[in-house]
Design a protein around this motif. Structure first.
Motif, PDB file in Angstrom:
ATOM      1  N   LYS A   1       0.828  -1.203   0.000  1.00 43.12           N
ATOM      2  CA  LYS A   1       0.000   0.000   0.000  1.00 43.12           C
ATOM      3  C   LYS A   1       0.865   1.256   0.000  1.00 43.12           C
ATOM      4  N   LEU A   2       0.380   2.280  -0.693  1.00 40.30           N
ATOM      5  CA  LEU A   2       1.023   3.584  -0.707  1.00 40.30           C
ATOM      6  C   LEU A   2       0.303   4.513   0.256  1.00 40.30           C
ATOM      7  N   ALA A   3       0.912   5.629   0.565  1.00 38.55           N
ATOM      8  CA  ALA A   3       0.232   6.633   1.371  1.00 38.55           C
ATOM      9  C   ALA A   3      -0.916   7.222   0.556  1.00 38.55           C
ATOM     10  N   ALA A   4      -2.028   7.500   1.216  1.00 37.41           N
ATOM     11  CA  ALA A   4      -3.177   8.096   0.532  1.00 37.41           C
ATOM     12  C   ALA A   4      -2.761   9.422  -0.090  1.00 37.41           C
ATOM     13  N   ALA A   5      -3.166   9.645  -1.338  1.00 35.92           N
ATOM     14  CA  ALA A   5      -2.782  10.859  -2.056  1.00 35.92           C
ATOM     15  C   ALA A   5      -3.671  11.027  -3.275  1.00 35.92           C
ATOM     16  N   ASP A   6      -3.485  12.140  -3.969  1.00 34.10           N
ATOM     17  CA  ASP A   6      -4.176  12.366  -5.229  1.00 34.10           C
ATOM     18  C   ASP A   6      -3.858  11.233  -6.199  1.00 34.10           C
ATOM     19  N   LEU A   7      -4.851  10.828  -6.992  1.00 33.85           N
ATOM     20  CA  LEU A   7      -4.657   9.705  -7.899  1.00 33.85           C
ATOM     21  C   LEU A   7      -3.518   9.935  -8.888  1.00 33.85           C
ATOM     22  N   SER A   8      -3.374  11.154  -9.358  1.00 37.20           N
ATOM     23  CA  SER A   8      -2.292  11.443 -10.303  1.00 37.20           C
ATOM     24  C   SER A   8      -0.933  11.180  -9.667  1.00 37.20           C
ATOM     25  N   ALA A   9      -0.794  11.556  -8.397  1.00 41.25           N
ATOM     26  CA  ALA A   9       0.462  11.316  -7.682  1.00 41.25           C
ATOM     27  C   ALA A   9       0.683   9.825  -7.471  1.00 41.25           C
ATOM     28  N   GLN A  10      -0.411   9.101  -7.168  1.00 48.67           N
ATOM     29  CA  GLN A  10      -0.307   7.658  -6.993  1.00 48.67           C
ATOM     30  C   GLN A  10       0.150   6.975  -8.287  1.00 48.67           C
ATOM     31  N   LEU A  11      -0.449   7.396  -9.400  1.00 54.28           N
ATOM     32  CA  LEU A  11      -0.091   6.828 -10.693  1.00 54.28           C
ATOM     33  C   LEU A  11       1.386   7.051 -11.003  1.00 54.28           C
ATOM     34  N   ALA A  12       1.861   8.248 -10.717  1.00 52.17           N
ATOM     35  CA  ALA A  12       3.262   8.572 -10.995  1.00 52.17           C
ATOM     36  C   ALA A  12       4.196   7.678 -10.182  1.00 52.17           C
ATOM     37  N   GLN A  13       3.852   7.434  -8.916  1.00 47.92           N
ATOM     38  CA  GLN A  13       4.680   6.566  -8.076  1.00 47.92           C
ATOM     39  C   GLN A  13       4.727   5.144  -8.617  1.00 47.92           C
ATOM     40  N   VAL A  14       3.549   4.627  -8.979  1.00 46.20           N
ATOM     41  CA  VAL A  14       3.466   3.254  -9.470  1.00 46.20           C
ATOM     42  C   VAL A  14       4.203   3.112 -10.800  1.00 46.20           C
ATOM     43  N   GLU A  15       4.032   4.074 -11.681  1.00 51.30           N
ATOM     44  CA  GLU A  15       4.717   4.019 -12.975  1.00 51.30           C
ATOM     45  C   GLU A  15       6.228   3.981 -12.794  1.00 51.30           C
ATOM     46  N   LYS A  16       6.744   4.787 -11.887  1.00 52.20           N
ATOM     47  CA  LYS A  16       8.190   4.823 -11.648  1.00 52.20           C
ATOM     48  C   LYS A  16       8.697   3.468 -11.169  1.00 52.20           C
ATOM     49  N   LYS A  17       7.944   2.827 -10.271  1.00 54.76           N
ATOM     50  CA  LYS A  17       8.330   1.511  -9.763  1.00 54.76           C
ATOM     51  C   LYS A  17       8.335   0.469 -10.886  1.00 54.76           C
ATOM     52  N   LEU A  18       7.326   0.522 -11.749  1.00 52.01           N
ATOM     53  CA  LEU A  18       7.222  -0.437 -12.843  1.00 52.01           C
ATOM     54  C   LEU A  18       8.330  -0.235 -13.877  1.00 52.01           C
ATOM     55  N   GLN A  19       8.613   1.007 -14.195  1.00 48.65           N
ATOM     56  CA  GLN A  19       9.668   1.301 -15.165  1.00 48.65           C
ATOM     57  C   GLN A  19      11.023   0.834 -14.656  1.00 48.65           C
ATOM     58  N   ALA A  20      11.232   0.900 -13.357  1.00 47.19           N
ATOM     59  CA  ALA A  20      12.506   0.455 -12.782  1.00 47.19           C
ATOM     60  C   ALA A  20      12.721  -1.042 -12.960  1.00 47.19           C
ATOM     61  N   GLU A  21      11.625  -1.789 -13.180  1.00 46.03           N
ATOM     62  CA  GLU A  21      11.732  -3.230 -13.391  1.00 46.03           C
ATOM     63  C   GLU A  21      11.599  -3.620 -14.857  1.00 46.03           C
ATOM     64  N   GLY A  22      11.747  -2.646 -15.751  1.00 45.97           N
ATOM     65  CA  GLY A  22      11.809  -2.955 -17.167  1.00 45.97           C
ATOM     66  C   GLY A  22      10.492  -2.921 -17.920  1.00 45.97           C
ATOM     67  N   PHE A  23       9.409  -2.528 -17.253  1.00 37.95           N
ATOM     68  CA  PHE A  23       8.122  -2.408 -17.938  1.00 37.95           C
ATOM     69  C   PHE A  23       8.027  -1.060 -18.653  1.00 37.95           C
ATOM     70  N   THR A  24       7.254  -1.021 -19.716  1.00 35.08           N
ATOM     71  CA  THR A  24       7.033   0.209 -20.479  1.00 35.08           C
ATOM     72  C   THR A  24       5.600   0.678 -20.263  1.00 35.08           C
ATOM     73  N   VAL A  25       5.440   1.891 -19.779  1.00 33.61           N
ATOM     74  CA  VAL A  25       4.096   2.436 -19.558  1.00 33.61           C
ATOM     75  C   VAL A  25       3.474   2.782 -20.901  1.00 33.61           C
ATOM     76  N   ILE A  26       2.273   2.245 -21.157  1.00 34.94           N
ATOM     77  CA  ILE A  26       1.605   2.512 -22.437  1.00 34.94           C
ATOM     78  C   ILE A  26       0.262   3.217 -22.265  1.00 34.94           C
ATOM     79  N   GLY A  27      -0.202   3.386 -21.015  1.00 35.54           N
ATOM     80  CA  GLY A  27      -1.466   4.093 -20.853  1.00 35.54           C
ATOM     81  C   GLY A  27      -1.897   4.226 -19.407  1.00 35.54           C
ATOM     82  N   GLN A  28      -2.757   5.210 -19.175  1.00 34.21           N
ATOM     83  CA  GLN A  28      -3.406   5.423 -17.882  1.00 34.21           C
ATOM     84  C   GLN A  28      -4.913   5.443 -18.099  1.00 34.21           C
ATOM     85  N   HIS A  29      -5.627   4.925 -17.109  1.00 35.40           N
ATOM     86  CA  HIS A  29      -7.082   4.890 -17.212  1.00 35.40           C
ATOM     87  C   HIS A  29      -7.691   5.397 -15.907  1.00 35.40           C
TER      88      HIS A  29
END
Length: 294
Positions: free
Chosen positions: A28-56
């Protein structure tokens, strides 16, 4: 010898009865604005070699969003099957809530269902996706229901309901892949049916493409039916529209919704009885060449 036979029989029974859940709770992440949450998750995923292709951020579903990524090895495995409906599996979905909750699709569950008979050829890539999702986001318990592993390849919610390859998943056909691709891209660009493109993966050499589609209509979009059956599966969305060779498809919703919410009772499904045709009608608009001029 008897002990060996008994052990083998018990192992087979265990494998047949092994059940998988569609989603996994992440750290779990700290509660925050969804845009901030998305940015955190994307950064974690990119660090493991995934490519971000979209947000919903689904319209009408408060406090829920998803990020979709792709993986080079998984795309290579899908490419090796082409042209085939395996392309629908190209997007890897991670759900996020503004309360800090994070979850992701269980690769073992979804790839067994989407790759079906081709799953074994992609096993190494599937395992890699699983390991790196855990490393990026953490691993908690599975949730969302339980489906026997052996049933996922040919899954249907109940007798008489659609499977992956149901005939009514086909929406339209064209003279060529290029014509089908142009029609879909043109219609998505126009936002027909109050839709929005979330992501796309196109493999022109294999004549395969998939699009993540946000269905934003207040009358028949995804918001009304998701709110009725439960908003705690944000990694279920977005819905896929895909092209194989010269034909356009979208998995029929009595299959796709059931696969994403397998724990729901029939009474709950009856509350969204109009959803399957509403989804199909929207996808038909996006898949139909004549719609490009509307």
């Amino acid at each position: 010898m008897k002990r060996l036979l008994l052990g083998t029989a018990l192992l087979c029974v265990a494998q047949l009865s092994l059940a998988l859940s569609p989603y996994t709770h992440a750290s779990k992440l700290a509660a925050a604005d969804l845009s901030a949450q998305l940015a955190q998750v994307e950064k974690k995923l990119q660090a493991e070699g995934f490519t971000v292709i979209g947000q919903h951020m689904p319209k009408g579903i408060a406090g829920r969003a998803s990020v979709v990524v792709s993986d080079p090895a998984m795309l290579a495995a899908i490419r090796a099957t082409g042209p085939s409906s395996s392309i629908v599996a190209a997007g890897i979905r991670v759900g996020i809530g503004d309360d800090g909750s994070v979850s992701y699709m269980n690769p073992d569950y979804w790839y067994r269902a989407y790759l079906r008979g081709k799953f074994s050829g992609a096993q190494e890539a599937v395992n890699s996706v699983q390991k790196r999702l855990v490393k990026a986001l953490g691993e908690g318990t599975g949730f969302g229901g339980d489906v026997p592993q052996a049933e996922l390849t040919d899954y249907r919610y109940m007798f008489g309901m659609e499977r992956f390859d149901s005939a009514n998943s086909e929406l339209s056909s064209y003279a060529s892949f290029d014509q089908a691709l142009k029609a879909v891209k043109d219609n998505l660009a126009k936002g027909l049916g109050d839709t929005r493109q979330v992501y796309e993966v196109v493999m022109p050499d294999k004549k395969m493409a998939v699009f993540g589609v946000a269905m934003n209509s207040s009358g028949d979009g995804e918001g009304w039916w998701v709110n009725k059956i439960g908003t705690d599966h944000p990694a279920a969305l977005p819905y896929e529209l895909f092209i194989v060779d010269n034909k356009v498809y979208a998995l029929y919703a009595r299959y796709r919704i059931a696969l994403a919410w397998p724990a729901l009772g029939m009474g709950q499904f009856m509350t969204i009885i109009n959803a399957p045709e509403a989804v199909r009608n929207t996808m038909v608009r996006l898949a139909t060449a004549s719609a490009a001029g509307q």
